[in-house]
Design a protein around this motif. Structure first.
Motif, short mmCIF file in Angstrom:
data_model
loop_
_atom_site.label_atom_id
_atom_site.label_comp_id
_atom_site.label_asym_id
_atom_site.label_seq_id
_atom_site.Cartn_x
_atom_site.Cartn_y
_atom_site.Cartn_z
N GLN A 136 -40.87 -41.44 -2.71
CA GLN A 136 -41.71 -40.56 -3.53
C GLN A 136 -40.94 -39.33 -3.99
N GLU A 192 -38.56 -40.42 -6.73
CA GLU A 192 -39.31 -40.62 -7.98
C GLU A 192 -39.67 -39.30 -8.63
N LEU A 231 -45.72 -32.89 -1.38
CA LEU A 231 -45.39 -34.31 -1.42
C LEU A 231 -44.80 -34.78 -0.10
#
Length: 263
Positions: free
Chosen positions: A248, A251, A235
């Motif tokens: 991100q 999250e 990620l």
């Protein structure tokens, strides 16, 4: 840094279990002096990545090049002899052996006299065993276990067992050291001592280190670069500050519902 300082290059690494993809297209380029954190929520693929990088599991695809040599698909002992050592989340010591014997087991990989010399009782056997004993004692001093050299490994306090596992990994003279949740189960005092040990190893030895750890304070304080896995995919790969501010990443750890509630 130039390419000559790159010790580990991982490209397109993947692992599938039937129809489930545990890791997909993972990449890592590791310099000889780096200490990199690998984090992610439970089930993100961290253990799968470590199992592939240490030869415990065979990849479904991708390359693992250590100093230019592709190790993907080779046995775990070939990874170890090539220069990749690891510790495990669940400590795996030779519990009935002494502390120094555990470290000596790692040293025998490269410095053991061999079975022929041992069977023949050649003079080289004693010389090598003397060196192994001295090197084991030096590693035990490094991790603060010199006074416990003759104790049974299984009788050590939990935090000391963690240190012993690191000493045994270092005994194999690795180019890359993979630490799998070394602070798991430790109290704050033990965790602080562990952080100082890892930092000391990083400063004093030409070893690249990859650290998987749930203790974010430990990771962010030790690592200058952090990778984040989520659902088997990479990620983010950035500095600790950038990772902590990445929407991100937030999250992935907190989930959309929690993030909206906190907003």
């Amino acid at each position: 840094m130039g390419s000559e300082t790159v010790v580990l290059e991982v490209e397109g690494l993947s692992k599938r279990f039937g129809g489930v993809t545990a890791l997909a297209d993972y990449a890592l380029r590791l310099e000889t002096d780096e200490l990199v954190g690998l984090i992610g929520p439970n089930g993100a693929g961290k253990t799968t990545a470590f199992n592939l990088l240490s030869g415990v599991s065979r990849p479904s695809g991708g390359r693992i090049r250590l100093c230019g040599r592709d190790l993907a698909g080779r046995r775990a002992d070939q990874f170890a002899r090539g220069g990749i050592a690891r510790t495990f989340q669940n400590i795996r010591l030779f519990r009935d052996l002494t502390v120094w014997e555990n470290v000596a087991a790692g040293l025998h990989m490269h410095h053991g006299p061999g079975w022929v010399a041992t069977m023949l009782g050649l003079p080289s056997v004693r010389r090598r065993e003397t060196r192994i004993r001295a090197d084991a004692e030096a590693l035990l001093r490094l991790v603060g276990l010199a006074d416990l050299a003759e104790a049974r490994a299984g009788e050590l306090p939990y935090g000391s067992q963690r240190k012993l596992e690191i000493a045994r990994a270092l005994a194999t003279e690795p180019k890359v050291l993979l630490l799998d949740e070394p602070a798991a189960g430790m109290n704050p005092t033990e965790t602080k001592a562990l952080a100082e040990l890892i930092a000391g190893i990083h400063r004093s030895r030409p070893i690249a280190i990859v650290l998987v750890e749930h203790d974010m304070r430990l990771v962010m304080s030790l690592c200058r670069r952090v990778q984040v896995l989520n659902r088997g995919r990479l990620l983010a790969d950035a500095t600790p500050g950038e990772i902590q501010a990445d929407p991100q990443v937030i999250e992935a750890y907190l989930g959309r519902r929690r993030e909206r509630h906190d907003a």
